[in-house]
Design an enzyme around this catalytic site. Structure first.
Site, PDB file in Angstrom:
ATOM      1  N   LYS A 259     -37.256   2.505   2.981  1.00 25.86           N
ATOM      2  CA  LYS A 259     -37.196   1.529   3.860  1.00 25.86           C
ATOM      3  C   LYS A 259     -36.573   1.958   5.226  1.00 25.86           C
ATOM      4  O   LYS A 259     -37.060   1.556   6.260  1.00 25.86           O
ATOM      5  CB  LYS A 259     -36.266   0.457   3.304  1.00 25.86           C
ATOM      6  CG  LYS A 259     -36.789  -0.284   2.149  1.00 25.86           C
ATOM      7  CD  LYS A 259     -37.977  -1.138   2.394  1.00 25.86           C
ATOM      8  CE  LYS A 259     -38.674  -1.949   1.292  1.00 25.86           C
ATOM      9  NZ  LYS A 259     -40.101  -2.290   1.401  1.00 25.86           N
TER      10      LYS A 259
ATOM     11  N   TYR B   7     -35.289   4.402  -2.960  1.00 23.42           N
ATOM     12  CA  TYR B   7     -35.999   3.250  -2.455  1.00 23.42           C
ATOM     13  C   TYR B   7     -35.290   2.802  -1.000  1.00 23.42           C
ATOM     14  O   TYR B   7     -36.106   2.365  -0.244  1.00 23.42           O
ATOM     15  CB  TYR B   7     -35.547   2.037  -3.492  1.00 23.42           C
ATOM     16  CG  TYR B   7     -35.997   0.546  -3.054  1.00 23.42           C
ATOM     17  CD1 TYR B   7     -37.169   0.039  -2.635  1.00 23.42           C
ATOM     18  CD2 TYR B   7     -34.848  -0.168  -2.501  1.00 23.42           C
ATOM     19  CE1 TYR B   7     -37.415  -1.006  -2.361  1.00 23.42           C
ATOM     20  CE2 TYR B   7     -34.849  -1.350  -1.997  1.00 23.42           C
ATOM     21  CZ  TYR B   7     -36.334  -1.800  -1.875  1.00 23.42           C
ATOM     22  OH  TYR B   7     -36.222  -3.013  -1.395  1.00 23.42           O
TER      23      TYR B   7
ATOM     24  N   SER C 227     -34.950  -4.206   3.913  1.00 25.22           N
ATOM     25  CA  SER C 227     -33.918  -4.592   3.139  1.00 25.22           C
ATOM     26  C   SER C 227     -32.456  -4.441   3.601  1.00 25.22           C
ATOM     27  O   SER C 227     -32.358  -3.337   4.348  1.00 25.22           O
ATOM     28  CB  SER C 227     -33.913  -3.867   1.847  1.00 25.22           C
ATOM     29  OG  SER C 227     -33.244  -3.992   0.929  1.00 25.22           O
TER      30      SER C 227
HETATM   31  P1  NAD Z   1     -43.037  -7.371  -5.869  1.00 23.26           P
HETATM   32  O1  NAD Z   1     -43.080  -6.078  -6.690  1.00 23.26           O
HETATM   33  O2  NAD Z   1     -43.172  -8.877  -6.774  1.00 23.26           O
HETATM   34  O3  NAD Z   1     -44.250  -7.374  -4.888  1.00 23.26           O
HETATM   35  C1  NAD Z   1     -44.862  -6.243  -4.188  1.00 23.26           C
HETATM   36  C2  NAD Z   1     -46.133  -6.390  -4.423  1.00 23.26           C
HETATM   37  O4  NAD Z   1     -46.821  -5.116  -3.889  1.00 23.26           O
HETATM   38  C3  NAD Z   1     -46.744  -6.368  -5.918  1.00 23.26           C
HETATM   39  O5  NAD Z   1     -47.666  -7.590  -5.820  1.00 23.26           O
HETATM   40  C4  NAD Z   1     -47.501  -4.908  -6.242  1.00 23.26           C
HETATM   41  O6  NAD Z   1     -48.591  -5.107  -6.797  1.00 23.26           O
HETATM   42  C5  NAD Z   1     -47.699  -4.755  -4.591  1.00 23.26           C
HETATM   43  N1  NAD Z   1     -47.826  -3.250  -4.365  1.00 23.26           N
HETATM   44  C6  NAD Z   1     -47.245  -2.228  -4.907  1.00 23.26           C
HETATM   45  N2  NAD Z   1     -47.536  -1.127  -4.326  1.00 23.26           N
HETATM   46  C7  NAD Z   1     -48.742  -1.284  -3.579  1.00 23.26           C
HETATM   47  C8  NAD Z   1     -49.917  -0.510  -3.181  1.00 23.26           C
HETATM   48  N3  NAD Z   1     -49.654   0.866  -2.975  1.00 23.26           N
HETATM   49  N4  NAD Z   1     -50.643  -1.053  -2.700  1.00 23.26           N
HETATM   50  C9  NAD Z   1     -51.018  -2.461  -2.854  1.00 23.26           C
HETATM   51  N5  NAD Z   1     -50.225  -3.253  -3.260  1.00 23.26           N
HETATM   52  C10 NAD Z   1     -49.122  -2.665  -3.818  1.00 23.26           C
HETATM   53  O7  NAD Z   1     -41.889  -7.324  -5.122  1.00 23.26           O
HETATM   54  P2  NAD Z   1     -41.123  -8.502  -4.106  1.00 23.26           P
HETATM   55  O8  NAD Z   1     -39.838  -8.909  -4.428  1.00 23.26           O
HETATM   56  O9  NAD Z   1     -42.029  -9.589  -3.875  1.00 23.26           O
HETATM   57  O10 NAD Z   1     -41.104  -7.504  -2.818  1.00 23.26           O
HETATM   58  C11 NAD Z   1     -41.777  -7.603  -1.686  1.00 23.26           C
HETATM   59  C12 NAD Z   1     -41.225  -6.721  -0.739  1.00 23.26           C
HETATM   60  O11 NAD Z   1     -40.150  -7.026  -0.161  1.00 23.26           O
HETATM   61  C13 NAD Z   1     -41.275  -4.940  -1.029  1.00 23.26           C
HETATM   62  O12 NAD Z   1     -41.482  -4.290   0.016  1.00 23.26           O
HETATM   63  C14 NAD Z   1     -39.688  -4.864  -1.276  1.00 23.26           C
HETATM   64  O13 NAD Z   1     -39.156  -3.653  -1.127  1.00 23.26           O
HETATM   65  C15 NAD Z   1     -39.258  -5.959  -0.333  1.00 23.26           C
HETATM   66  N6  NAD Z   1     -37.731  -6.373  -0.609  1.00 23.26           N
HETATM   67  C16 NAD Z   1     -37.747  -7.046  -1.752  1.00 23.26           C
HETATM   68  C17 NAD Z   1     -36.290  -7.633  -2.233  1.00 23.26           C
HETATM   69  C18 NAD Z   1     -36.335  -8.349  -3.221  1.00 23.26           C
HETATM   70  O14 NAD Z   1     -34.928  -8.704  -3.874  1.00 23.26           O
HETATM   71  N7  NAD Z   1     -37.378  -8.809  -4.286  1.00 23.26           N
HETATM   72  C19 NAD Z   1     -35.379  -7.402  -1.187  1.00 23.26           C
HETATM   73  C20 NAD Z   1     -35.505  -6.672  -0.343  1.00 23.26           C
HETATM   74  C21 NAD Z   1     -36.784  -5.982   0.285  1.00 23.26           C
HETATM   75  C1  UD1 Z   2     -30.470  -4.867  -5.880  1.00 24.13           C
HETATM   76  C2  UD1 Z   2     -30.932  -3.605  -4.963  1.00 24.13           C
HETATM   77  C3  UD1 Z   2     -31.473  -3.930  -3.469  1.00 24.13           C
HETATM   78  C4  UD1 Z   2     -32.545  -4.670  -3.735  1.00 24.13           C
HETATM   79  C5  UD1 Z   2     -32.341  -5.854  -4.579  1.00 24.13           C
HETATM   80  C6  UD1 Z   2     -33.147  -6.864  -4.582  1.00 24.13           C
HETATM   81  C7  UD1 Z   2     -29.232  -1.922  -5.923  1.00 24.13           C
HETATM   82  C8  UD1 Z   2     -27.987  -1.257  -5.714  1.00 24.13           C
HETATM   83  N1  UD1 Z   2     -29.469  -2.715  -4.959  1.00 24.13           N
HETATM   84  O1  UD1 Z   2     -29.601  -5.573  -5.137  1.00 24.13           O
HETATM   85  O2  UD1 Z   2     -31.529  -2.549  -2.922  1.00 24.13           O
HETATM   86  O3  UD1 Z   2     -32.986  -5.032  -2.473  1.00 24.13           O
HETATM   87  O4  UD1 Z   2     -31.741  -5.434  -5.817  1.00 24.13           O
HETATM   88  O5  UD1 Z   2     -34.391  -6.185  -5.506  1.00 24.13           O
HETATM   89  O6  UD1 Z   2     -29.905  -2.124  -7.096  1.00 24.13           O
HETATM   90  N2  UD1 Z   2     -25.746  -7.917 -12.011  1.00 24.13           N
HETATM   91  C9  UD1 Z   2     -25.117  -8.114 -13.076  1.00 24.13           C
HETATM   92  N3  UD1 Z   2     -25.918  -8.068 -14.460  1.00 24.13           N
HETATM   93  C10 UD1 Z   2     -27.157  -8.116 -14.355  1.00 24.13           C
HETATM   94  C11 UD1 Z   2     -27.746  -7.981 -13.191  1.00 24.13           C
HETATM   95  C12 UD1 Z   2     -27.172  -7.942 -12.158  1.00 24.13           C
HETATM   96  O7  UD1 Z   2     -23.736  -8.397 -13.153  1.00 24.13           O
HETATM   97  O8  UD1 Z   2     -27.636  -8.144 -15.608  1.00 24.13           O
HETATM   98  C13 UD1 Z   2     -24.807  -8.085 -10.842  1.00 24.13           C
HETATM   99  C14 UD1 Z   2     -24.895  -6.487 -10.163  1.00 24.13           C
HETATM  100  O9  UD1 Z   2     -23.953  -5.831 -10.683  1.00 24.13           O
HETATM  101  C15 UD1 Z   2     -24.809  -7.108  -8.674  1.00 24.13           C
HETATM  102  C16 UD1 Z   2     -25.385  -8.476  -8.383  1.00 24.13           C
HETATM  103  O10 UD1 Z   2     -25.418  -8.918  -9.809  1.00 24.13           O
HETATM  104  O11 UD1 Z   2     -23.296  -7.115  -8.438  1.00 24.13           O
HETATM  105  C17 UD1 Z   2     -26.726  -8.732  -7.932  1.00 24.13           C
HETATM  106  O12 UD1 Z   2     -27.470  -7.711  -8.506  1.00 24.13           O
HETATM  107  P1  UD1 Z   2     -28.963  -7.442  -8.212  1.00 24.13           P
HETATM  108  O13 UD1 Z   2     -29.683  -8.826  -8.385  1.00 24.13           O
HETATM  109  O14 UD1 Z   2     -29.517  -6.426  -8.967  1.00 24.13           O
HETATM  110  O15 UD1 Z   2     -29.269  -7.200  -6.746  1.00 24.13           O
HETATM  111  P2  UD1 Z   2     -28.273  -5.973  -5.853  1.00 24.13           P
HETATM  112  O16 UD1 Z   2     -27.863  -5.362  -6.838  1.00 24.13           O
HETATM  113  O17 UD1 Z   2     -27.591  -6.796  -4.768  1.00 24.13           O
END
Ligand code: NAD
Ligand code: UD1
Length: 336
Positions: A153, A149, A124
């Site tokens: 990572k 979190y 991330s």
């Molecule tokens: P998500 O929660 O939709 O997907 C994660 C999946 O992992 C889920 O299906 C959950 O059921 C499964 N899971 C969790 N713990 C588990 C375990 N111990 N064993 C087996 N399955 C398990 O989240 P996502 O947004 O699809 O994220 C996927 C990956 O990407 C995560 O590692 C997350 O940290 C990373 N990531 C996501 C974002 C984002 O903005 N969505 C940003 C940066 C990194």
């Molecule tokens: C957050 C996480 C990041 C993670 C990402 C995706 C933090 C500090 N970081 O990123 O680690 O990878 O989510 O899961 O939490 N916002 C509003 N109103 C809302 C929701 C969000 O104004 O109801 C704003 C937030 O203040 C931010 C922007 O929208 O400025 C994006 O927020 P969000 O989607 O939560 O992502 P991040 O904070 O960038």
């Protein structure tokens, strides 16, 4: 070639699995369904016109992993399973270290025992920390994580770097995602947050749909283009394609990390305005205090992914908001 996708039923996982199936790969999904529904994978199979193998199990369960590696000839692993709610991680650090760090450790040990050394890991942008200048570049050192979190990572990245420095067989790509949003253009799969959405895009979509009254915009006095925070939002299908491209580069040994982002910052207000204009819907909002832990602005320098992987984000902001809204309209309450 058969790929093991951990966390494959989740938001990013379901789009990645679809992209893999469409590219001709065999897929085994391991997911404990703690934050996902099996319906996502049923839809993926229908859309791809192909079947996948699903194992309900936990990445922390060594016996389960050993059984998977014994049953299927796995070529590479895409490791997405993990917990991702930043605020929750501050309240429950042990759950996050146990799942994200412990799960990764168990998985890599099982991979080594099975002789599988090709890995794509979900990292991330949060690993850059609060002090890094923007845009973020991969050669910057990791910063001080602001949550369990983020720390989980960073720890897994470090674990992989140390492992690859002493065991030559490994070929590892760590992908640092910026802010994935959107859904598959069909509206069949998308992000299905459980309960109160923590992130901006699902919140906007639920307000537009009338499920929630008003969007609170957290802070309008940041040193940015309009006072609201800026982020690098990328379409989840671009991100999914990034995994497949990264996997194809697992033929060299060693470890690499890549930013997956567009390289373009978008403010919260700009995002809300595009959502309203493109979809012709109303999104009532009000200005609220800053959210603790938010950074004013960060975005990727995506040059390395382009130069070395030939990947770049192709879908524009209008596609992101249009596809999010289509998913929301077709699935007002998420997956059944
Ligand atoms: P998500 O929660 O939709 O997907 C994660 C999946 O992992 C889920 O299906 C959950 O059921 C499964 N899971 C969790 N713990 C588990 C375990 N111990 N064993 C087996 N399955 C398990 O989240 P996502 O947004 O699809 O994220 C996927 C990956 O990407 C995560 O590692 C997350 O940290 C990373 N990531 C996501 C974002 C984002 O903005 N969505 C940003 C940066 C990194
Ligand atoms: C957050 C996480 C990041 C993670 C990402 C995706 C933090 C500090 N970081 O990123 O680690 O990878 O989510 O899961 O939490 N916002 C509003 N109103 C809302 C929701 C969000 O104004 O109801 C704003 C937030 O203040 C931010 C922007 O929208 O400025 C994006 O927020 P969000 O989607 O939560 O992502 P991040 O904070 O960038």
């Amino acid at each position: 070639m058969t790929i093991l996708v951990t966390g494959g039923a989740g938001y990013i996982g379901s789009h990645t699995v679809l992209t893999l199936l469409e590219a001709g790969y065999g897929v085994v999904v391991l997911d404990n369904l703690c934050n996902a529904s099996l319906e996502s994978l049923r839809r993926v199979e229908r859309m791809a016109g192909r079947e996948l193998a699903f194992v309900k199990g936990d990445v922390c369960d060594q016996a389960c992993l050993d059984a998977i590696f014994a049953e299927w000839e796995i070529t590479a692993v895409i490791h997405l399973a993990g917990l991702k709610a930043v605020e929750e991680s501050v309240q429950q650090p042990l759950d996050y270290y146990g799942n994200n760090v412990g799960g990764s450790l168990t998985l890599y040990q099982a991979m080594r025992s099975a002789g599988v050394h090709r890995l794509v890991f979900s990292s991330s942008a949060t690993v850059y920390g609060a002090e890094a200048p923007v845009p973020y570049r991969e050669d910057f050192p990791r910063g001080v994580p602001s949550s369990a979190y983020g720390a989980s990572k960073a720890m897994v990245e470090q674990m992989l770097e140390e492992l690859c420095s002493v065991e030559n067989a490994w070929s590892v790509v760590m992908l640092r995602y910026f802010n994935p949003i959107g859904a598959h253009a069909s509206g069949q799969i998308g992000e299905d947050p459980r309960g109160f959405p923590n992130n901006l895009m699902p919140y906007i979509a639920q307000v537009a749909a009338g499920r929630r009254e008003t969007l609170s915009i957290f802070g309008d006095d940041y040193p940015t283009v309009d006072g609201t925070c800026e982020r690098d939002y990328l379409h989840v299908m671009d991100l999914a394609e990034g995994h497949v491209v990264a996997m194809k580069h697992l033929d060299r040994t060693g470890i690499q990390c890549y930013n997956l982002g567009t390289g373009r910052p978008v403010s919260v207000l700009q995002m809300v305005s595009r959502f309203i204009a493109v979809n012709g819907v109303d999104v009532p909002y009000l200005m609220a205090p800053r959210r603790a832990g938010d950074l004013p602005a960060f975005w990727a320098d995506p040059t390395k992914a382009w130069n070395e992987l030939g990947w770049r984000a192709r879908r524009c902001l209008d596609s992101m908001v249009r596809d999010t809204w289509r998913w929301q309209q077709l699935n007002p309450d998420g997956y059944p």
